[in-house]
Design an enzyme around this catalytic site. Structure first.
Site, PDB file in Angstrom:
ATOM      1  N   HIS A  99       0.821  -1.210   0.000  1.00  0.00           N
ATOM      2  CA  HIS A  99       0.000   0.000   0.000  1.00  0.00           C
ATOM      3  C   HIS A  99       0.855   1.261   0.000  1.00  0.00           C
ATOM      4  O   HIS A  99       0.601   2.205  -0.759  1.00  0.00           O
ATOM      5  CB  HIS A  99      -0.909   0.008   1.233  1.00  0.00           C
ATOM      6  CG  HIS A  99      -2.063  -0.935   1.123  1.00  0.00           C
ATOM      7  ND1 HIS A  99      -2.714  -1.428   2.218  1.00  0.00           N
ATOM      8  CD2 HIS A  99      -2.687  -1.461   0.048  1.00  0.00           C
ATOM      9  CE1 HIS A  99      -3.695  -2.227   1.816  1.00  0.00           C
ATOM     10  NE2 HIS A  99      -3.700  -2.261   0.518  1.00  0.00           N
ATOM     11  N   ARG A 110     -12.509   1.063 -13.815  1.00  0.00           N
ATOM     12  CA  ARG A 110     -12.750   0.061 -12.764  1.00  0.00           C
ATOM     13  C   ARG A 110     -13.980   0.475 -11.957  1.00  0.00           C
ATOM     14  O   ARG A 110     -13.873   1.211 -10.980  1.00  0.00           O
ATOM     15  CB  ARG A 110     -11.530  -0.049 -11.855  1.00  0.00           C
ATOM     16  CG  ARG A 110     -10.239  -0.463 -12.556  1.00  0.00           C
ATOM     17  CD  ARG A 110      -9.130  -0.594 -11.524  1.00  0.00           C
ATOM     18  NE  ARG A 110      -7.866  -1.003 -12.101  1.00  0.00           N
ATOM     19  CZ  ARG A 110      -6.889  -0.154 -12.433  1.00  0.00           C
ATOM     20  NH1 ARG A 110      -7.061   1.152 -12.252  1.00  0.00           N
ATOM     21  NH2 ARG A 110      -5.754  -0.599 -12.936  1.00  0.00           N
ATOM     22  N   ARG A 127     -15.553  -1.436 -17.467  1.00  0.00           N
ATOM     23  CA  ARG A 127     -15.578  -2.838 -17.054  1.00  0.00           C
ATOM     24  C   ARG A 127     -16.742  -3.059 -16.099  1.00  0.00           C
ATOM     25  O   ARG A 127     -16.898  -2.315 -15.125  1.00  0.00           O
ATOM     26  CB  ARG A 127     -14.261  -3.213 -16.374  1.00  0.00           C
ATOM     27  CG  ARG A 127     -14.199  -4.679 -15.936  1.00  0.00           C
ATOM     28  CD  ARG A 127     -12.826  -5.051 -15.402  1.00  0.00           C
ATOM     29  NE  ARG A 127     -12.513  -4.409 -14.129  1.00  0.00           N
ATOM     30  CZ  ARG A 127     -11.333  -4.495 -13.521  1.00  0.00           C
ATOM     31  NH1 ARG A 127     -10.354  -5.174 -14.087  1.00  0.00           N
ATOM     32  NH2 ARG A 127     -11.130  -3.892 -12.365  1.00  0.00           N
ATOM     33  N   GLU A 176      -7.949 -12.788 -19.350  1.00  0.00           N
ATOM     34  CA  GLU A 176      -7.089 -12.913 -18.166  1.00  0.00           C
ATOM     35  C   GLU A 176      -7.019 -14.347 -17.660  1.00  0.00           C
ATOM     36  O   GLU A 176      -6.246 -14.658 -16.759  1.00  0.00           O
ATOM     37  CB  GLU A 176      -7.580 -11.979 -17.050  1.00  0.00           C
ATOM     38  CG  GLU A 176      -9.059 -12.052 -16.778  1.00  0.00           C
ATOM     39  CD  GLU A 176      -9.564 -10.895 -15.912  1.00  0.00           C
ATOM     40  OE1 GLU A 176      -8.765 -10.305 -15.174  1.00  0.00           O
ATOM     41  OE2 GLU A 176     -10.771 -10.607 -15.988  1.00  0.00           O
ATOM     42  N   ASN A 200      -2.080  -8.789 -15.474  1.00  0.00           N
ATOM     43  CA  ASN A 200      -1.824  -9.044 -14.050  1.00  0.00           C
ATOM     44  C   ASN A 200      -2.280 -10.443 -13.656  1.00  0.00           C
ATOM     45  O   ASN A 200      -1.556 -11.192 -12.994  1.00  0.00           O
ATOM     46  CB  ASN A 200      -2.534  -8.013 -13.180  1.00  0.00           C
ATOM     47  CG  ASN A 200      -2.044  -6.605 -13.432  1.00  0.00           C
ATOM     48  OD1 ASN A 200      -1.161  -6.382 -14.251  1.00  0.00           O
ATOM     49  ND2 ASN A 200      -2.594  -5.652 -12.715  1.00  0.00           N
ATOM     50  N   ASP A 201      -3.486 -10.804 -14.057  1.00  0.00           N
ATOM     51  CA  ASP A 201      -3.998 -12.135 -13.747  1.00  0.00           C
ATOM     52  C   ASP A 201      -3.522 -13.175 -14.754  1.00  0.00           C
ATOM     53  O   ASP A 201      -3.220 -14.310 -14.382  1.00  0.00           O
ATOM     54  CB  ASP A 201      -5.528 -12.126 -13.702  1.00  0.00           C
ATOM     55  CG  ASP A 201      -6.064 -11.646 -12.359  1.00  0.00           C
ATOM     56  OD1 ASP A 201      -5.305 -11.672 -11.376  1.00  0.00           O
ATOM     57  OD2 ASP A 201      -7.235 -11.235 -12.298  1.00  0.00           O
ATOM     58  N   ARG A 223       1.456 -13.485  -7.507  1.00  0.00           N
ATOM     59  CA  ARG A 223       2.404 -12.385  -7.689  1.00  0.00           C
ATOM     60  C   ARG A 223       2.655 -11.605  -6.405  1.00  0.00           C
ATOM     61  O   ARG A 223       3.582 -10.801  -6.344  1.00  0.00           O
ATOM     62  CB  ARG A 223       1.906 -11.436  -8.787  1.00  0.00           C
ATOM     63  CG  ARG A 223       0.544 -10.816  -8.544  1.00  0.00           C
ATOM     64  CD  ARG A 223       0.014 -10.171  -9.818  1.00  0.00           C
ATOM     65  NE  ARG A 223      -1.366  -9.759  -9.719  1.00  0.00           N
ATOM     66  CZ  ARG A 223      -1.754  -8.529  -9.417  1.00  0.00           C
ATOM     67  NH1 ARG A 223      -0.866  -7.604  -9.198  1.00  0.00           N
ATOM     68  NH2 ARG A 223      -3.038  -8.229  -9.355  1.00  0.00           N
ATOM     69  N   CYS A 255      -4.716  -3.959 -20.719  1.00  0.00           N
ATOM     70  CA  CYS A 255      -4.957  -3.038 -19.610  1.00  0.00           C
ATOM     71  C   CYS A 255      -4.247  -3.449 -18.334  1.00  0.00           C
ATOM     72  O   CYS A 255      -4.452  -2.861 -17.282  1.00  0.00           O
ATOM     73  CB  CYS A 255      -6.456  -2.891 -19.349  1.00  0.00           C
ATOM     74  SG  CYS A 255      -7.295  -4.447 -18.951  1.00  0.00           S
TER      75      CYS A 255
END
Length: 573
Positions: A190, A297, A334, A433, A456-457, A467, A504
């Site tokens: 974070h 998002r 999305r 993904e 990412n996925d 990850r 993306c």
């Protein structure tokens, strides 16, 4: 002395070290008479109230200074306070053990942390970090302990800490804290995310740094290379001042590209678009010259609240971003991607051992069509005001795609019957993904208007490696040949059907990956707004011939590091 860590936020900073002292709280155990148990419970409830008030104030400050998406970190902290399992366990321990509330808070927190530590799940690990921050805040209120206020730093310093909680980072004055160094942490923590948002150079994971540096010692933070230098020579100080000036000049130079096209020297137009979480992020995308939105998002509209957003509220949020970009630029929305590490407490979703592979995204929407239909109505209504495209996340099968489109068609018929305008030709696509979809891309391409690759996925599912798990993070390899082959297959399958392909995931904003992706034929790159101008600068000096040559060469290699080094070397030629 020079120490290395993980580059969390690029750039250079020089200044005296300010050590954030260890704030471990000592809790004593004491007995409470039965007559005073209710008083202890009241003390706990008052501490809960004060802690929640603190977090609401910090959240609002973070929203104003850092951004809405980053501020949602504090929603997670507030949810911990509101979790009846946590607060209820503390109250039960006070009564059953007849002990003081401070001891009960510490004991229950330790029990939860021990349980979390036994689970190999990044969502649970993030909750552990939230729990530590929240319990520390509760104990400070109960014990009347004040802490160093980072907002009161009066000179420009390099902040050095064992770790920084999100609460700490939200209080930073970016004009005073010019660099950050921590003992633990990673690029996805974070505090690292917030440091990047605030554009403060940061190096994390510098082991034992609190023992190796003293307050006031002069420090250089090299956020670009992931290293720090303590008590540097005058020559090094001068060198890094020059690097700092060069870095700042580069950023100013990039601003000149805001209005220029993302076009290669041989005349190929490349679409560079942005990922956002709310309308405010849309403004940042415009300011950074993004040519549209490749990923809106929408889940952030649903988070940090006590009930689902209404159709009207969603409509206004989608419409406002669409109007920022006009009818000529795309805004890809999305559909709700909740689940995994994003929970909505008011939905009472089931607890799962592996939520990232469970009841989430399109799976939730197809089950809760009442929620899905409301969102689709809002998106369709907003489509009348610009070039909105709809994208479904976490699609795994053709049947899921068809079911989602069937719900969409039902909503369209409702709006037609109500004479509510919408774009009848609105494009509908899916995120790629899940490896199963990448393998079946030729079949999916016949039934969608576009693809957007969510790397990412896709990478972690392809490599079967979480990850966020440090012990297997070496397997999260964007340049692994298996990943590159899947990407190539998706692009080729889509192009055979005359469909466009965007990306993306984080890989889209990786300047080393960009030449490969461009050479493979990727049509659109969607990234964080702050990455757009860097990508545009690279596109404007990279010919398509060169990009194709690089892509062809790396597809003959089988070592991710070899591929990465080859691209970097080629781009320096």
């Amino acid at each position: 002395m020079e120490y290395t860590g993980i580059s969390a936020a690029s750039g250079y900073a020089l200044g005296p070290a300010f050590l954030l002292q260890d704030r471990q709280i000592q809790v004593l155990k004491s007995e409470v008479t039965k007559e005073n148990l209710d008083s202890e419970i009241l003390r706990f409830e008052e501490a809960l109230r004060k802690a929640a008030q603190d977090l609401e104030e910090i959240k609002e400050r973070a929203r104003q200074t850092i951004g809405s998406e980053e501020a949602e970190i504090f929603t997670a902290h507030i949810l911990v306070l509101q979790d009846p399992e946590y607060s209820g366990a503390i109250k039960d321990m006070i009564r059953s053990e007849a002990r003081n509330v401070e001891w009960a808070v510490q004991a229950v927190t330790d029990q939860f942390l021990e349980l979390f530590a036994s689970m190999d799940n990044d969502y649970i690990r993030e909750r552990a970090a939230d729990l530590r921050d929240v319990s520390s805040r509760l104990l400070r209120h109960l014990l009347g302990i004040s802490t160093q206020s980072l907002s009161e730093i009066t000179e420009k310093v390099i902040l050095v800490a064992y770790d920084l909680t999100p609460s700490d980072t939200a209080q930073l004055d970016r004009d005073k804290v010019v660099g950050i160094v921590t003992n633990i942490g990673g690029r996805t923590s974070h505090s690292a995310i917030m440091a990047r948002s605030m554009e403060i150079p940061a190096v994390v994971g510098v082991q034992d740094i609190m023992e190796k540096i003293k307050s006031g010692e002069f420090v250089i933070v090299d956020g670009s290379e992931g290293k720090i230098i303590v008590n540097p020579t005058e020559d090094l100080i001068q060198l890094y001042k020059e690097k700092q000036l060069s870095y700042e000049a580069q950023r100013e130079e990039l601003k000149k590209l805001v209005q220029l096209p993302s076009m290669t020297p041989d005349g190929i137009q490349v679409e560079l678009i942005a990922n956002i979480g709310n309308p405010k992020d849309g403004l940042a995308a415009v300011e950074n010259g993004a040519e549209g939105i490749g990923l809106y998002r929408t889940e952030f509209l649903y988070m940090g609240r006590e009930a689902l957003p209404s159709e009207e509220e969603q409509f206004e949020a989608y419409k406002s971003v669409t109007e920022m970009f006009g009818r000529e630029h795309p805004v890809v929305i999305r559909s709700l991607d909740i689940g995994g590490d994003k929970e909505l407490p008011y939905l009472d979703m089931p607890k799962e051992m592996n939520p990232f592979l469970g009841y989430r995204a399109i799976r939730l929407c197809l089950d809760r069509t009442d929620i899905f239909r409301t969102q689709l109505r809002a998106i369709l209504r907003a489509s009348a005001y610009g070039n909105i495209k709809l994208m479904y996340p976490m699609i795994a099968t053709l049947e899921e795609l068809r079911k989602a489109n069937k719900v969409l068609e039902t909503v369209k018929q409702e709006l037609l019957a109500e004479a509510i305008p919408f774009n009848k030709g609105m494009e509908v696509g899916i995120m790629v993904e899940i490896p199963a979809v990448a393998v079946m891309a030729d079949r999916f391409a016949r039934e969608v208007d576009f693809f957007s690759i969510g790397t990412n996925d896709l990478i972690q599912y392809t490599m079967a490696a979480d990850r966020m798990n440090e012990t297997v993070s070496y397997l999260y390899q964007p340049f692994n040949l298996a990943v590159l082959r899947l990407i190539r297959s998706v692009i080729e399958s889509a192009h055979k059907e005359g469909k466009r392909v965007a990306m993306c995931g984080e890989m889209a904003g990786d300047l080393t990956a960009l030449p490969i992706l461009l050479g493979l034929g990727l049509d659109e790159f969607s990234m964080s707004a702050s990455s757009v101008l860097l990508a545009r600068a690279l596109v404007r000096q990279l010919t398509m011939k060169k990009a194709r040559s690089i892509a062809e060469a790396v597809l003959e290699m089988d070592n991710p590091l070899e591929i990465e080094n080859f691209v970097k070397q080629e781009m320096q030629c």
